[in-house]
Design a protein around this motif. Structure first.
Motif, mmCIF file in Angstrom:
data_model
loop_
_atom_site.group_PDB
_atom_site.id
_atom_site.type_symbol
_atom_site.label_atom_id
_atom_site.label_comp_id
_atom_site.label_asym_id
_atom_site.label_seq_id
_atom_site.Cartn_x
_atom_site.Cartn_y
_atom_site.Cartn_z
ATOM 1 N N GLU A 1 -10.840 15.594 -6.756
ATOM 2 C CA GLU A 1 -11.725 16.298 -7.681
ATOM 3 C C GLU A 1 -13.089 15.624 -7.750
ATOM 4 N N LEU A 2 -13.088 14.302 -7.795
ATOM 5 C CA LEU A 2 -14.359 13.583 -7.836
ATOM 6 C C LEU A 2 -15.144 13.777 -6.545
ATOM 7 N N ALA A 3 -14.441 13.834 -5.418
ATOM 8 C CA ALA A 3 -15.122 14.061 -4.139
ATOM 9 C C ALA A 3 -15.786 15.436 -4.126
ATOM 10 N N GLY A 4 -15.130 16.440 -4.723
ATOM 11 C CA GLY A 4 -15.751 17.756 -4.821
ATOM 12 C C GLY A 4 -17.009 17.730 -5.666
ATOM 13 N N GLU A 5 -16.973 17.000 -6.789
ATOM 14 C CA GLU A 5 -18.165 16.878 -7.626
ATOM 15 C C GLU A 5 -19.282 16.157 -6.880
ATOM 16 N N ALA A 6 -18.935 15.080 -6.181
ATOM 17 C CA ALA A 6 -19.951 14.347 -5.428
ATOM 18 C C ALA A 6 -20.522 15.202 -4.302
ATOM 19 N N ALA A 7 -19.670 16.008 -3.650
ATOM 20 C CA ALA A 7 -20.148 16.877 -2.574
ATOM 21 C C ALA A 7 -21.139 17.904 -3.105
ATOM 22 N N ASP A 8 -20.891 18.443 -4.305
ATOM 23 C CA ASP A 8 -21.843 19.393 -4.892
ATOM 24 C C ASP A 8 -23.178 18.718 -5.175
ATOM 25 N N MET A 9 -23.133 17.495 -5.668
ATOM 26 C CA MET A 9 -24.379 16.772 -5.928
ATOM 27 C C MET A 9 -25.123 16.488 -4.632
ATOM 28 N N LEU A 10 -24.397 16.117 -3.581
ATOM 29 C CA LEU A 10 -25.035 15.855 -2.292
ATOM 30 C C LEU A 10 -25.618 17.133 -1.690
ATOM 31 N N GLU A 11 -24.933 18.260 -1.899
ATOM 32 C CA GLU A 11 -25.435 19.523 -1.353
ATOM 33 C C GLU A 11 -26.767 19.891 -1.987
ATOM 34 N N GLN A 12 -26.927 19.630 -3.265
ATOM 35 C CA GLN A 12 -28.200 19.909 -3.920
ATOM 36 C C GLN A 12 -29.318 19.038 -3.353
ATOM 37 N N ARG A 13 -28.951 17.865 -2.889
ATOM 38 C CA ARG A 13 -29.951 16.962 -2.313
ATOM 39 C C ARG A 13 -30.061 17.117 -0.805
ATOM 40 N N ARG A 14 -29.283 18.053 -0.229
ATOM 41 C CA ARG A 14 -29.249 18.278 1.226
ATOM 42 C C ARG A 14 -28.878 16.997 1.964
ATOM 43 N N GLU A 15 -27.886 16.326 1.432
ATOM 44 C CA GLU A 15 -27.409 15.082 2.029
ATOM 45 C C GLU A 15 -25.902 15.139 2.211
ATOM 46 N N GLY A 16 -25.410 14.234 3.028
ATOM 47 C CA GLY A 16 -23.981 14.053 3.224
ATOM 48 C C GLY A 16 -23.639 12.582 3.136
ATOM 49 N N GLY A 17 -22.436 12.293 2.725
ATOM 50 C CA GLY A 17 -22.010 10.905 2.586
ATOM 51 C C GLY A 17 -21.432 10.358 3.870
ATOM 52 N N ARG A 18 -21.789 9.105 4.173
ATOM 53 C CA ARG A 18 -21.213 8.438 5.337
ATOM 54 C C ARG A 18 -20.300 7.286 4.928
ATOM 55 N N ARG A 19 -20.462 6.772 3.724
ATOM 56 C CA ARG A 19 -19.613 5.686 3.244
ATOM 57 C C ARG A 19 -19.220 6.000 1.794
ATOM 58 N N TRP A 20 -17.922 6.199 1.607
ATOM 59 C CA TRP A 20 -17.384 6.581 0.307
ATOM 60 C C TRP A 20 -16.470 5.464 -0.187
ATOM 61 N N GLU A 21 -16.596 5.112 -1.460
ATOM 62 C CA GLU A 21 -15.782 4.041 -2.032
ATOM 63 C C GLU A 21 -15.180 4.501 -3.346
ATOM 64 N N ALA A 22 -13.852 4.442 -3.408
ATOM 65 C CA ALA A 22 -13.126 4.738 -4.644
ATOM 66 C C ALA A 22 -12.684 3.419 -5.264
ATOM 67 N N ARG A 23 -12.945 3.272 -6.549
ATOM 68 C CA ARG A 23 -12.551 2.067 -7.286
ATOM 69 C C ARG A 23 -11.607 2.489 -8.395
ATOM 70 N N LEU A 24 -10.411 1.941 -8.368
ATOM 71 C CA LEU A 24 -9.375 2.280 -9.329
ATOM 72 C C LEU A 24 -9.197 1.103 -10.283
ATOM 73 N N PHE A 25 -9.516 1.317 -11.535
ATOM 74 C CA PHE A 25 -9.461 0.267 -12.554
ATOM 75 C C PHE A 25 -8.104 0.340 -13.252
ATOM 76 N N ARG A 26 -7.312 -0.719 -13.082
ATOM 77 C CA ARG A 26 -6.015 -0.757 -13.737
ATOM 78 C C ARG A 26 -6.170 -1.180 -15.191
ATOM 79 N N ALA A 27 -5.156 -0.828 -15.987
ATOM 80 C CA ALA A 27 -5.202 -1.148 -17.413
ATOM 81 C C ALA A 27 -5.171 -2.646 -17.664
ATOM 82 N N ASP A 28 -4.620 -3.424 -16.715
ATOM 83 C CA ASP A 28 -4.564 -4.879 -16.897
ATOM 84 C C ASP A 28 -5.824 -5.579 -16.428
ATOM 85 N N GLY A 29 -6.853 -4.821 -16.020
ATOM 86 C CA GLY A 29 -8.124 -5.412 -15.633
ATOM 87 C C GLY A 29 -8.333 -5.554 -14.142
ATOM 88 N N GLN A 30 -7.309 -5.399 -13.332
ATOM 89 C CA GLN A 30 -7.474 -5.535 -11.891
ATOM 90 C C GLN A 30 -8.119 -4.277 -11.323
#
Length: 499
Positions: free
Chosen positions: A245-274
């Motif tokens: 879902e987040l990738a779809g939102e980011a793709a819409d934002m990139l489309e408005q800027r006529r850009e595409g992503g080449r490096r994508w990073e997902a960061r998952l924050f655990r409840a214990d801080g890791q």
């Protein structure tokens, strides 16, 4: 935000603990837990004196690198609050929370959440707010009783809050200046003349007249989207659905800027801080969510340690670390992409999948390099890396034989013996790898001199290259290393093989 006091750490129980370091020829105490402090020990005391006072003292060697790594991990966890987190070793984190408090209903709730999470990991922390990083740092470290305003709190601080070295701090105290307010009351010109320019600069920083540059750990990311959860999610499948879902939102934002992503990073924050990271890279800019999710699935399958949600993720953030221009592609009249574009896209998708599964450095391509030295005229780069402006490959005329072989020896293979009609002419016969080759045809020489503009300890001999073909039809690329005007006995080498 900083530790409760300098040279303090949390012990494992009632038994006093201390960390030691070697200072000169003596072993001294570097940090103490509360039990050791209550027993009368102080940092800087020699280990022999400490054991004489507290025989049951448990001692471990200090590890500054591990401390810094731990501070880095805490900074990663604090990225959930603000993208601008900087380190002030050995025990301080600086968070720029301007515009980041709306998700926590204000600064106080954000600070309470930070301290609560750190406390669950056994970290005792103190925090302070300030208009500048220097003020916040000084208040967190030295502030005692509350003050009506920030300026009043700063003036109450001891002169140690200026951050000067021990000698300058002692000189200020000896001169009767015990608080920052006492120092601020003096003219800066006289202060600089007596105690040095650093003292005047420290006063300006605490008064807000100037500030030191703060180096953030991470550069600003062009596109960032995130999802917070009231209750942590504990299933990897659901986390991947959120990333989609987040990738779809980011793709819409990139489309408005006529850009595409080449490096994508997902960061998952655990409840214990890791914090767990998933990064994928594509050979071409893209906004294809389905292709991205296939790459994320490949990345998870290739992890040495499985993705462990632990107590669940309470924040998932997706950032486009690198974005490039991406225009719409031309379609055929009957629909679908142009066949050449299809082939290019299929090759790019294959490179992405292999690079994600095997590693970025495992799938490589050749790229030309600006050098006339044959073995330095090309580079092997990751195939997923964006091609940079580079010189064109050395091409031959249509119908002519290739100028360079398809295989180069590294290093060139020495020729045992050689016979030539003239000293500077092509070889008529040569012996290589215990086999004698009679030359039927030869072309050359192609003279390649050393790179004179580079600094060498000794002159680099000139090379004369010949393309030769023996009587069996095998073709070689050989060269004479050195002219007869440069050396008495030039050596010959086989540098490559033609098809």
């Amino acid at each position: 935000m900083r530790a409760d006091r300098p040279h303090l750490f949390v012990g494992r129980g009632e038994q006093p603990l201390a960390l030691t370091e070697r200072v000169g020829g003596a072993i001294r105490l570097a940090a103490l837990d509360r039990s050791a402090l209550l027993a009368g020990l102080v940092p800087g005391l020699t280990l022999a004196d400490a054991r004489a006072r507290v025989p049951e003292l448990e001692v471990f060697e200090a590890d500054p690198h591990a401390d810094h790594a731990w501070l880095e991990r805490l900074a990663d966890g604090c990225a959930r609050y603000t993208p601008t987190v900087s380190l002030a070793p050995p025990d301080t984190l600086l968070l720029d929370i301007a515009g980041c408090t709306h998700a926590f209903e204000g600064e106080r709730f954000l600070a309470a959440d930070v301290e609560g999470r750190l406390a669950r990991r056994g970290v005792i922390a103190r925090h302070a707010f300030g208009d500048t990083p220097e003020v916040a740092h000084a208040l967190a470290r030295y502030a005692g009783a509350p003050a009506p305003d920030e300026k009043g709190a700063v003036r109450r601080l001891p002169v140690a809050a200026l951050g000067l070295d021990a000698d300058d701090t002692a000189a200020l105290v000896a001169a009767g200046l015990k608080t920052v307010g006492d120092v601020m009351a003096r003219p800066l010109s006289g202060l600089a003349a007596r105690f040095g320019e650093e003292a005047a600069t420290a006063v300006r920083r605490l008064s807000g007249d100037t500030r030191a540059p703060v180096a953030a750990r991470r550069v600003a990311i062009p596109v960032v989207v995130e999802r917070r959860f009231a209750e942590p999610i504990a299933r990897t499948e659901f986390a991947l659905a959120v990333i989609a879902e987040l990738a779809g939102e980011a793709a819409d934002m990139l489309e408005q800027r006529r850009e595409g992503g080449r490096r994508w990073e997902a960061r998952l924050f655990r409840a214990d801080g890791q914090v767990q990271r998933l990064r994928v890279e594509t050979a071409r800019p893209t906004r294809d969510v389905a292709a991205l999710m296939r790459l994320f699935a490949e990345r998870i399958d290739a992890l040495a340690d499985p993705l462990d949600p632990g107590f669940g993720y309470d924040l998932i953030r997706l950032g486009v670390v690198l974005a490039e221009r991406l225009e719409g592609s031309q379609l055929k009249l009957e629909g679908g992409h142009v066949r050449a574009k299809d082939r290019e896209g299929e090759v790019g998708a294959l490179v992405d999948r292999l690079s994600t599964r095997l590693g970025r450095g495992r799938v490589r391509r050749f790229a030309p390099r600006e050098s006339h030295i044959p073995e330095q005229a090309e580079l092997m780069l990751p195939a997923a890396q964006a091609p940079s402006p580079a010189p064109d490959w050395l091409a031959t005329e249509p119908g002519e034989p290739p100028l360079r072989p398809i295989y180069l020896f590294d290093p060139p293979q020495p020729i045992d013996s050689i016979a030539a009609e003239t000293p500077d002419g092509p070889p008529a016969r040569f012996r290589w790898r215990r086999a004698v080759h009679d030359v039927a045809r030869a072309e050359g020489p192609e003279r390649i001199a050393g790179e004179w503009w580079r600094r060498h300890d000794a002159p680099v001999p000139t090379r004369d290259y010949f393309r030769v073909e023996d009587r069996r039809g095998r073709r070689y690329w050989i060269f004479r290393h050195g002219l007869y005007a440069e050396t008495e006995r030039p050596r010959w080498y086989v540098h490559g093989l033609f098809a």
